[in-house]
Design an enzyme around this catalytic site. Structure first.
Site, short mmCIF file in Angstrom:
data_model
loop_
_atom_site.label_atom_id
_atom_site.label_comp_id
_atom_site.label_asym_id
_atom_site.label_seq_id
_atom_site.Cartn_x
_atom_site.Cartn_y
_atom_site.Cartn_z
N HIS A 12 0.81 -1.23 0.00
CA HIS A 12 0.00 0.00 0.00
C HIS A 12 0.84 1.28 0.00
CE1 HIS A 12 0.04 -0.28 4.71
NE2 HIS A 12 1.05 0.44 4.28
N HIS A 59 -2.22 4.52 9.78
CA HIS A 59 -0.86 4.98 10.11
C HIS A 59 -0.93 6.25 10.95
CE1 HIS A 59 -0.46 2.49 6.48
NE2 HIS A 59 0.81 2.33 6.76
N HIS A 201 9.92 -3.97 4.25
CA HIS A 201 10.36 -2.57 4.27
C HIS A 201 10.63 -2.13 5.69
CE1 HIS A 201 5.98 -2.05 4.78
NE2 HIS A 201 6.04 -0.75 4.86
N GLU A 248 3.52 -5.51 8.81
CA GLU A 248 2.22 -5.29 8.14
C GLU A 248 1.71 -6.56 7.46
OE1 GLU A 248 2.51 -0.50 7.05
OE2 GLU A 248 2.84 -1.94 5.45
#
Ligand code: DHB
Ligand code: FE
Length: 300
Positions: A12, A59, A201, A248
């Site tokens: 995303h 977030h 990431h 995530e």
């Protein structure tokens, strides 16, 4: 009177949304990424669901550090794209499906999962970027997303995050909830469930920029063939192998758990359904700081 027909998995990265909004998608950096979603957009058009349950993480947009629910289900009629600091993305409002949301909350909480009911929530890139990737550009004012969306937010921002096993089990509970829904129209609803975020990431600290292609490829493979085994992977493995934001990926297990090959005899369910059919698999490195993974599975 409602059935989960397919699951979609995708990263995303917010820069993907910005690239679309600023019409940079044909630039050399972005073109190979968007090329990987062409088939997905065609598939979406040919397999338009009535509702999408979109599992994502907020977030620090709708929830800040003063309050972070582990699992939160949006029960509103609509959701506004959030302003994350550069103004809201120029995309349509997200229409909800309050009746199905309320039913899922009722059913899943009675199956002993504590969900936070959210009646007002702005939705950030975690939700709007997957919609943009799968549905393409939409006019923010006169356009609309193809169907109502139920935002399902998971805390992967502050520890403790939920385990992979709990996420897989929650997916199974969501499937049972969907299958026991009766729509007022009397029609059988075609429901998709999307698991978003990841893949490897890390956005801060000495390991910022970490990407682990081998881990990501194996994660996608095991999503297809070994979700029960994958659910046993501890958090520390996600962090070591996929970076701090790689956590995530536990959200993908919620969507995978809702597929019909994972029926649970302990719950008195009939034997497992057939393995899902893999429609599309795509992997691209990098987009911003992230390894982008994507998978579409259909129930057989
Ligand atoms: C990036 C990735 C994310 O998942 C996110 O939430 C923010 C930024 C990135 O790669 O830039
Ligand atoms: Fe993220």
């Amino acid at each position: 009177m409602a059935k989960i027909t397919a699951s979609v998995f995708t990263s995303h990265v917010p820069a993907i949304g910005a690239a679309m909004d600023l019409h940079k998608d044909h630039e050399p950096y972005w073109q190979p990424l968007f090329a990987g979603y062409e088939k997905s957009k065609e598939w979406m058009k040919a397999n338009k669901p009535d509702v999408i349950i979109l599992v994502f993480n907020d977030h620090a947009t709708a929830f800040d550090l003063s309050m972070i629910p582990t699992f939160a289900i949006g029960c509103a009629d609509s959701y506004t794209p959030a302003d994350e600091g550069w103004g809201p993305r120029p995309v349509p409002r997200v229409q909800g499906h309050a009746a199905l949301s309320a039913h899922i909350a009722q059913s899943v909480i009675q199956q002993d999962f504590d969900l936070t009911v959210v009646n007002h929530m702005d939705v950030d890139h975690g939700l709007t970027v997957p919609l943009s990737l799968m549905c393409g550009e939409q006019d923010p004012v006169n356009g609309a997303w193809p169907c109502p969306v139920i935002p399902f937010a998971v805390n992967v921002v502050q520890y403790p995050a939920p385990s992979g096993q709990r996420c897989l089990n929650l997916g199974k509970a969501i499937r049972r909830a969907v299958e026991s829904y009766e729509d007022a129209s009397g029609k059988e609803l075609n429901v998709q469930i999307w698991g978003t975020g990841g893949m490897s990431h890390q956005l801060q600290g000495p390991r910022a920029g970490l990407i682990n292609l081998d881990f990501d490829k194996q994660f996608i493979e095991r999503m297809v063939t070994d979700p029960e085994g994958l659910a046993k992977m501890p958090h520390v493995d996600y962090i070591r192998e996929a970076g701090s934001e790689g956590i995530e990926l536990v959200m993908w297990l919620i969507a995978r758990g809702a597929m019909s090959d994972l029926r649970d005899s302990a719950q008195g369910e009939a034997t497992a359904g057939k393995a899902p059919k893999e429609i599309h698999r795509f992997h691209h490195v990098p987009a911003s700081n992230t390894s982008v993974g994507h998978l579409i599975l259909e129930n057989s």
